[in-house]
Design a protein around this motif. Structure first.
Motif, PDB file in Angstrom:
ATOM      1  N   HIS A 162      23.135  16.557  23.826  1.00 22.41           N
ATOM      2  CA  HIS A 162      22.912  16.390  25.274  1.00 22.41           C
ATOM      3  C   HIS A 162      21.519  16.907  25.632  1.00 22.41           C
ATOM      4  N   ALA A 163      20.546  16.574  24.815  1.00 23.44           N
ATOM      5  CA  ALA A 163      19.198  17.131  24.969  1.00 23.44           C
ATOM      6  C   ALA A 163      18.576  16.847  26.329  1.00 23.44           C
ATOM      7  N   ALA A 164      18.636  15.616  26.802  1.00 30.23           N
ATOM      8  CA  ALA A 164      17.995  15.272  28.080  1.00 30.23           C
ATOM      9  C   ALA A 164      18.575  16.092  29.229  1.00 30.23           C
ATOM     10  N   GLN A 165      19.913  16.185  29.279  1.00 34.61           N
ATOM     11  CA  GLN A 165      20.550  16.948  30.351  1.00 34.61           C
ATOM     12  C   GLN A 165      20.254  18.443  30.223  1.00 34.61           C
ATOM     13  N   ALA A 166      20.357  18.976  29.010  1.00 35.94           N
ATOM     14  CA  ALA A 166      20.116  20.401  28.789  1.00 35.94           C
ATOM     15  C   ALA A 166      18.675  20.766  29.140  1.00 35.94           C
ATOM     16  N   CYS A 167      17.715  19.938  28.736  1.00 33.64           N
ATOM     17  CA  CYS A 167      16.309  20.212  29.036  1.00 33.64           C
ATOM     18  C   CYS A 167      16.050  20.142  30.542  1.00 33.64           C
ATOM     19  N   ALA A 168      16.678  19.181  31.217  1.00 32.29           N
ATOM     20  CA  ALA A 168      16.506  19.067  32.672  1.00 32.29           C
ATOM     21  C   ALA A 168      17.063  20.304  33.372  1.00 32.29           C
ATOM     22  N   GLU A 169      18.221  20.781  32.928  1.00 32.97           N
ATOM     23  CA  GLU A 169      18.806  21.992  33.530  1.00 32.97           C
ATOM     24  C   GLU A 169      17.919  23.201  33.277  1.00 32.97           C
ATOM     25  N   LEU A 170      17.382  23.306  32.068  1.00 32.40           N
ATOM     26  CA  LEU A 170      16.498  24.423  31.751  1.00 32.40           C
ATOM     27  C   LEU A 170      15.198  24.346  32.554  1.00 32.40           C
ATOM     28  N   ARG A 171      14.655  23.145  32.702  1.00 27.45           N
ATOM     29  CA  ARG A 171      13.435  22.997  33.500  1.00 27.45           C
ATOM     30  C   ARG A 171      13.666  23.454  34.936  1.00 27.45           C
TER      31      ARG A 171
END
Length: 146
Positions: free
Chosen positions: A77-86
């Motif tokens: 779930h890289a795209a979602q996880a990165c967006a949440e972290l950003r």
């Protein structure tokens, strides 16, 4: 190329990452990054995340993966996880809690994230009562299933 991977792996090992994580990160550095300065190659945001189900004192069942965010990959779930972290500026504790109801069944889950976000070291460890609580508090960062 081998020399740059060795240097990168050594740098990440010094930061306290397990050997397998350091080698995965070094292998994931794009070929063009090997031709750039070490400073430019280190600017990517990444975390090595692990999830341990069960009692960590007795070993538990541990799974881990490398989350890379420039561009997002290496995680289911890289795209979602990165967006949440950003949106949380790299602070896992800053990810907004999802409004869900979780059972009160105790099935401990310990999570750990180590890496780098916008040039700052990240070292996060927390134990949750169960996987539902973990997902509610950390979003997709520790969702390792496909």
């Amino acid at each position: 190329m081998t020399h740059s991977i060795t240097k990168a792996a050594t740098r990440w090992l010094r930061r306290g990452l397990p050997v397998t994580a350091a080698l995965l990160i070094a292998a994931a550095v794009p070929a063009q990054a090997a031709r750039t300065s070490p400073r430019q190659a280190d600017r990517g945001d990444w975390l090595y995340v692990t999830v341990t189900h069960g009692d960590t004192r007795s070993g538990g069942d541990t799974r881990g993966t490398l989350l890379l965010c420039d561009p997002p990959h290496g995680h289911s779930h890289a795209a979602q996880a990165c967006a949440e972290l950003r949106s949380a500026r790299g602070d896992i504790r800053g990810i907004p809690r999802k409004d869900v109801f979780c059972s009160m069944i105790y099935a401990p889950v310990t999570v750990q994230a180590r890496g780098e976000w916008q040039g700052r070291a990240v070292d996060y460890t927390e134990t949750f009562a169960n996987a539902c609580e973990m997902n509610a508090r950390t979003g997709n960062v520790f969702t390792l299933d496909g």
